[in-house]
Write an enzyme that holds these catalytic residues in place. Sequence first.
Site, PDB file in Angstrom:
ATOM      1  N   TYR A   1      -0.461 -29.916 -47.036  1.00 44.90           N
ATOM      2  CA  TYR A   1       0.768 -30.560 -47.479  1.00 44.90           C
ATOM      3  C   TYR A   1       1.916 -29.657 -47.034  1.00 44.90           C
ATOM      4  O   TYR A   1       2.023 -28.516 -47.470  1.00 44.90           O
ATOM      5  CB  TYR A   1       0.783 -30.735 -49.001  1.00 44.90           C
ATOM      6  CG  TYR A   1      -0.120 -31.834 -49.497  1.00 44.90           C
ATOM      7  CD1 TYR A   1       0.379 -33.115 -49.737  1.00 44.90           C
ATOM      8  CD2 TYR A   1      -1.474 -31.608 -49.710  1.00 44.90           C
ATOM      9  CE1 TYR A   1      -0.451 -34.137 -50.180  1.00 44.90           C
ATOM     10  CE2 TYR A   1      -2.313 -32.619 -50.146  1.00 44.90           C
ATOM     11  CZ  TYR A   1      -1.800 -33.880 -50.383  1.00 44.90           C
ATOM     12  OH  TYR A   1      -2.619 -34.880 -50.821  1.00 44.90           O
TER      13      TYR A   1
ATOM     14  N   HIS B   1      -0.066 -43.747 -59.560  1.00 43.02           N
ATOM     15  CA  HIS B   1      -0.359 -42.316 -59.368  1.00 43.02           C
ATOM     16  C   HIS B   1      -1.298 -41.788 -60.441  1.00 43.02           C
ATOM     17  O   HIS B   1      -1.042 -41.944 -61.633  1.00 43.02           O
ATOM     18  CB  HIS B   1       0.943 -41.508 -59.388  1.00 43.02           C
ATOM     19  CG  HIS B   1       0.722 -40.026 -59.231  1.00 43.02           C
ATOM     20  ND1 HIS B   1       0.398 -39.454 -58.029  1.00 43.02           N
ATOM     21  CD2 HIS B   1       0.751 -39.020 -60.132  1.00 43.02           C
ATOM     22  CE1 HIS B   1       0.259 -38.145 -58.185  1.00 43.02           C
ATOM     23  NE2 HIS B   1       0.459 -37.859 -59.456  1.00 43.02           N
TER      24      HIS B   1
END
Length: 610
Positions: A223, A405
């Site tokens: 990431y 999420h």
Amino acid sequence: MQVPSPNTREAASMYGTVVAIFLVILVATLQSSAPPEDPFPYRIPLDPEGSLELSWNVSYAQKTVHFQLLVQELKAGVLFGMSDRGELENADLVVLWTDGHGTYFGDAWSDQRGQIHLDSRQDYQLLRARRTPEGLSLIFKRPFDTCDPKDYLIEDGTVHLVYGVLEEPFRTLEAVNTSGLQTGLQRVQLLKPSIPIPALPADTHTMEIRTPDILIPDQPTTYWCHITELPDGFSRHHIVMYEPIVTKGNEALVHHMEVFQCAPQFETFPQFSGPCDSKMKPGRLDYCRHVLAAWALGAKAFYYPEEAGLAFGGAESSRFLRLEVHYHNPLKIQGRRDSSGIRLHYTARLRPFDAGIMELGLVYSPVMAIPPRETAFVLTGYCTDKCTQLALPPSGIHIFASQLHTHLTGRKVVTVLVRDGREREIVNRDDHYSTHFQEIRMLKKMVSVRPGDVLVTSCTYNTEDRELATVGGFGILEEMCVNYIHYYPQTQLELCKSTVDPGFLREYFHLVNRFNGEEVCTCPQASVPEQFAAVPWNSFNRDVLRALYGFAPISMHCNKSSAVSFQGEWNRQPLPEIISKLEEPTSHCPASQDQSPSSHTVVNIGGGKG
């Protein structure tokens, strides 16, 4: 078509000749059966090297998906299909294979051991097979629901695609086992909503937020965080559309991207461009959490409704933005440079309504926990009628998009609108949710929420591989249950979430001590995670915790963007009463269907000898 018995070599040779001739006739006669020109608006690479590419289109009128599978270098065959979580066992497959003499195409499935079997019903229909300068192109189609128990039901949410490469010929399809193949998975939303694309204003400008020609790390998952800032004096604008920018050649490595706006209470943010988990990353970057844009593989441009736009810029918002790019590099490819990112389309001519983003679901609190070794444990968060009555305008709000999420153990997420105690409609649902595939999804139909309505968000978790309870929190090994809804007109309500009342959870720990003779410390110095870690997870303690979450009062977070609650009493609130639930979708399949032996249902043959 009747296939002769494969017991003799002569019969097999005759069969190969017949099916080869059939392919020529098939390609000629079905050329017009393919979808219209340029029929595949959605496209993803399947494998990390990009040698397998899938394109598709959706016909809601026919309830059918048309696929195009492009194989750059065909060896002895390829398999493609779908499964519940991306496993190669118990998968619904379509296979192109060769026995060294002919090349065959068929609808198949794999059993629990990974052995492949030809399906007794051929629901994948080959429309065209041809060689192109890019490789072998296969065009085929399949209904959403085939009514075949061996087939995958294609639904609105995430679909786990699987693929495999056949390196050598196989005498029969049943001789293939997926465990011996080069295989992989890809996640995508196949059933994209059919929504008209609104026209962009004539005065639309663009802004590109990209990584600065970085070297993609040679590790499976990265990431990457990059801080950028808006120009000095950048006034308030509306974002009306955004789209991905993916560096050519890196299409198989760039998995998903998000742009966040930083918190306005900080005047400056340090410059940073590096892995998000780097020890060098400034802590202040954790305050860049307000989502402006999110893209994932398979998604195209995201458009706002013509009457609304997402505001950014101006005196009341931060000039600083954080781009986060997820690189998926399982082959640890080296030397790839990347400048991918997101292109924002914005206008200074503000639209009638500001779009807003609201968090629904559970508060990030350890009092909501999942016992270990659970296959489908459900936690539910509420946005109550009391909160919506107080915080929403009289005309209500209109939800047009949603981003679900959870963390690693999340398997399903659903948000339901409740009005007058009755479930009215699904806001968003994903029965095959994966935290590794997150995108903002346009809703097929806007959902209007009125003051006094209730929004119920439920998440289903699987903790089969965990020995301790999984508590709620920000850490990746903790859990969340959130639906970020995108709506207009924007209100002051930014967070409408709940958690079980902490006092009732303390009573649960006392009960565990009393009935199990265990010492689960309920003293003030013991944290909630520590108390959960000490619970002996027998069936009684599991059932009581599940029941507690189903009846105990809740603490509500009915919060403004300033994190200040709306005025009122929000602790020990009763659970919303739901007197009727929506019916689960029912199958329209006939009770029984004619079946024939699989050896009689080879459908089509792909040209050549592999």
